[in-house]
Every structure is written in C-alpha cells, then in structure tokens.
Design an enzyme around this catalytic site. Structure first.
Site, PDB file in Angstrom:
ATOM      1  N   GLU A  76      24.331  12.550  55.788  1.00  0.00           N
ATOM      2  CA  GLU A  76      24.987  11.758  56.830  1.00  0.00           C
ATOM      3  C   GLU A  76      24.708  12.269  58.241  1.00  0.00           C
ATOM      4  OE1 GLU A  76      29.253  11.171  56.608  1.00  0.00           O
ATOM      5  OE2 GLU A  76      29.111   9.654  58.179  1.00  0.00           O
ATOM      6  N   ASP A  93      27.036  13.882  51.539  1.00  0.00           N
ATOM      7  CA  ASP A  93      28.054  13.724  52.581  1.00  0.00           C
ATOM      8  C   ASP A  93      28.813  15.047  52.666  1.00  0.00           C
ATOM      9  OD1 ASP A  93      29.942  13.061  54.402  1.00  0.00           O
ATOM     10  OD2 ASP A  93      30.410  11.117  53.521  1.00  0.00           O
ATOM     11  N   ILE A  95      31.271  16.089  54.639  1.00  0.00           N
ATOM     12  CA  ILE A  95      32.722  15.833  54.589  1.00  0.00           C
ATOM     13  C   ILE A  95      32.898  14.331  54.432  1.00  0.00           C
ATOM     14  CG2 ILE A  95      34.971  16.019  55.690  1.00  0.00           C
ATOM     15  CD1 ILE A  95      34.053  18.372  57.291  1.00  0.00           C
ATOM     16  N   ASP A  96      33.250  13.918  53.244  1.00  0.00           N
ATOM     17  CA  ASP A  96      33.599  12.513  53.060  1.00  0.00           C
ATOM     18  C   ASP A  96      35.101  12.424  53.288  1.00  0.00           C
ATOM     19  OD1 ASP A  96      33.119   9.779  52.430  1.00  0.00           O
ATOM     20  OD2 ASP A  96      34.218  10.142  50.574  1.00  0.00           O
ATOM     21  N   THR A  98      36.223  12.227  56.931  1.00  0.00           N
ATOM     22  CA  THR A  98      36.370  13.008  58.171  1.00  0.00           C
ATOM     23  C   THR A  98      37.668  12.672  58.901  1.00  0.00           C
ATOM     24  OG1 THR A  98      33.980  13.213  58.387  1.00  0.00           O
ATOM     25  CG2 THR A  98      35.259  13.539  60.396  1.00  0.00           C
ATOM     26  N   ASP A 223      28.306   8.137  50.727  1.00  0.00           N
ATOM     27  CA  ASP A 223      29.708   8.016  50.303  1.00  0.00           C
ATOM     28  C   ASP A 223      29.803   7.744  48.798  1.00  0.00           C
ATOM     29  OD1 ASP A 223      30.678   8.109  53.007  1.00  0.00           O
ATOM     30  OD2 ASP A 223      30.196   5.985  53.240  1.00  0.00           O
TER      31      ASP A 223
HETATM   32  C1  IPD Z   1      34.117   7.268  55.059  1.00  0.00           C
HETATM   33  C2  IPD Z   1      35.167   7.442  54.020  1.00  0.00           C
HETATM   34  C3  IPD Z   1      36.102   6.261  54.038  1.00  0.00           C
HETATM   35  C4  IPD Z   1      35.368   4.970  53.808  1.00  0.00           C
HETATM   36  C5  IPD Z   1      34.262   4.818  54.834  1.00  0.00           C
HETATM   37  C6  IPD Z   1      33.353   6.026  54.785  1.00  0.00           C
HETATM   38  P1  IPD Z   1      33.187   9.451  56.232  1.00  0.00           P
HETATM   39  O1  IPD Z   1      33.227   8.353  55.051  1.00  0.00           O
HETATM   40  O2  IPD Z   1      34.604   7.548  52.730  1.00  0.00           O
HETATM   41  O3  IPD Z   1      37.081   6.386  53.056  1.00  0.00           O
HETATM   42  O4  IPD Z   1      36.275   3.911  53.930  1.00  0.00           O
HETATM   43  O5  IPD Z   1      33.534   3.663  54.550  1.00  0.00           O
HETATM   44  O6  IPD Z   1      32.337   5.884  55.751  1.00  0.00           O
HETATM   45  O7  IPD Z   1      32.831   8.724  57.495  1.00  0.00           O
HETATM   46  O8  IPD Z   1      34.531  10.046  56.313  1.00  0.00           O
HETATM   47  O9  IPD Z   1      32.129  10.370  55.777  1.00  0.00           O
HETATM   48 CA    CA Z   2      31.039  12.153  56.263  1.00  0.00          CA
END
Ligand code: IPD
Ligand code: CA
Length: 284
Positions: A76, A93, A95-96, A98, A223
């Site tokens: 990412e 990813d 940190i999924d 964030t 994700d």
């Molecule tokens: C997000 C998270 C979120 C989802 C978003 C993602 P990120 O990832 O997974 O729950 O609804 O579509 O982009 O930006 O925190 O890596």
């Molecule tokens: Ca992320």
C-alpha cells in the site's frame, strides 16, 4: 505454482514479518500518549497514513525481500502501482485499519498475502490488539492461533450479522448508496449491521463464523488478498462485488468484493450492490 515445501517457507517468513510489524502496532497503541502520530491525509480527511504505516511496511518488506528477491511486491505505501502479473507476488497492507489505529481501536492489523497466477494462495493476518493470528495456505485449511476455523452455517439472512464499511469517498451519491444498502439490510431484518475499521479483520471474522456476510466497494488488493484465501480455506465464499450470477473468477484488483459464509448470502449482497449502483457511486 510453488512447491508445497516452498509455500511452507513462505508461510514462515510472512508470519514472522506480520508478527514483527504487529508488535509495533500494539506497542504504539499501548504507548500512544508518548508516541505522537504524524498523520498525513491521502484521498480525503478520512483516509490517513502515519509514520507507523511506513515503518511497519519497511519491517515487512525487508524480511520478504531477504527471503526471495525474485518475488514481486504490491504494497500500500511504497509499491501501490506494481503491475499485477502471474508471477509470485507478495501483497502487503502494513496497517489495515489505519483510521482505527489512529484512534487507538482494536480493529487494525497486518495483512500479508501471496498471489500466484493472480490467485491468492497464502495469507497471514495479524490482529495484535485482538491477539489473533490468522493463516491459510491453499489446500491446507484456515487457522486462528493455530486452531482450525470454519465459516458459520448461516444461510438465512434474517439470522445473519452483516458488515458494511463507511468508505473514504463521501460524495452525496456514495453516502446515498451506503445508506440505501444499510436501510435494506436493516429492514430484512438481519440480526445486526456492523461496521469495523479493517477489511482484513472482517473477512477473517467471516472465516471464523462471527460475521456471516461482509461486502464492500472501494477496497484494494492489499486489503483483501490474504483474507480471501483465509475465507476460502475456512469453507467460505469470496466473489467480485457485482457478480450476481457468480459467473467470473474473483479479481482481487477489482476494488470490490462480497465475502460470505456461503454463495446464497453473497448472491444477496451482489444483488444489493447492483440495485443501489454502489460501484458507480464509489468508484466514478
Ligand atoms: C481500509 C480498511 C477499511 C476499508 C477500506 C480500506 P486501510 O484499509 O480496510 O476497513 O473499509 O476500504 O481501504 O486504508 O486502513 O489500509
Ligand atoms: Ca493500510
């Protein structure tokens, strides 16, 4: 395809990398008062990146590259535009979730997937605040903290826990589509509509049976790659967000998915996506 022995080595390195980055996430949240966050906004004020997203990614990529420099990397923060080919590709990813991380919430973690032939074959998701480590390799089942997991047996939408997420895009059309979908889910009535902050976490929750259906448009390959194989190996189903007839293979770069305990629940979700023009509202 990689040999079974090679996949085992891949699992070991992905697990070690995700645990190391996960430990940093936990430390930052535990010590948040003394570890100020440097927050930058990306596509909107709700879409953020911190110095720890980058640090976690550095930790993970260093370990993955040292393991085998020939693998492609789609990640990412530093490699989001790597062309997606059939070659072995780590999809990361760091940190999924964030937004949750920034708010010190439990629903965030590290997601490391491996795709071969554009198909997810291995996944590791570490949720450090939940103390949960999910792993799967194609053909070997899914595990949480080393114990085999399975999706729920829920086929009746009225008995389902359903997840939808608040997206980063907040145009009137996007808001309208999400509200219409949630209104329709509530009036089924499903057992509950939930919204957490990590796609990987919610897909893993489908895999272990505590959520029955989760669908979203606007998500990225990093994700969903790792969690896709975790859901599938737990007996669940993942398809493209608008594929009502379940007619085409999942494309993890298609920016949407329906993830469910079974195809019947995914049919319903895909029909809602189409009915409420959710893809256009979010992506165009
Ligand atoms: C997000 C998270 C979120 C989802 C978003 C993602 P990120 O990832 O997974 O729950 O609804 O579509 O982009 O930006 O925190 O890596
Ligand atoms: Ca992320």
């Amino acid at each position: 395809m990689l040999s079974e022995e090679r996949l085992t080595q891949c699992l070991e390195v992905a697990l070690a990398a995700a645990n190391k980055a996960g430990a940093l996430i936990k430390e930052c949240i535990d010590l948040r008062a003394s570890k100020p966050l440097e927050i930058e906004e990306k596509s909107s004020s709700a879409d953020m990146v911190t110095q720890y997203d980058k640090k976690c990614e550095d930790i993970v990529l260093e370990m993955l590259r040292a393991f085998d420099p020939s693998f492609e990397i789609l990640s990412e923060e530093s490699n989001p535009d790597t062309p997606f080919t059939a070659n072995p590709t780590w999809i990361v990813d760091p940190i999924d979730g964030t937004t949750s991380f920034v708010h010190g919430s439990f629903d965030c973690g590290v997601s490391i997937g491996l795709a071969v032939g554009k198909e997810p074959v291995l996944g590791v998701v570490v949720l450090p605040l939940m103390q949960e480590v999910f792993t799967a390799v194609k053909g070997r089942g899914s595990f949480c903290n080393g114990r085999r997991i399975h999706v729920s047996n829920c086929t009746d939408l009225k008995r389902a826990i359903v997840c939808t997420h608040t997206m980063y895009r907040r145009t009137p059309e996007a808001i309208e589509a999400l509200l219409n979908i949630n209104r329709e889910l509530l009036s089924v009535p499903v057992h509950a509509v939930r919204s957490y902050g990590s796609a990987a976490m919610d897909m893993c929750s489908v895999a272990m049976g505590r959520i029955d259906l989760y669908f979203e448009v606007g998500i990225q390959a990093w994700d969903m790659c790792a969690a896709t194989i975790i859901v599938r190996e737990a007996g669940g189903h993942v398809r493209n967000s608008d594929d009502v007839a379940n007619a085409v293979p999942l494309d993890i770069t298609s920016k949407g998915m329906c993830c469910a305990a079974n195809p019947a629940l995914a049919d319903f979700a895909a029909a809602l996506v189409v009915k409420h023009n959710y893809r256009n509202a979010i992506l165009n």
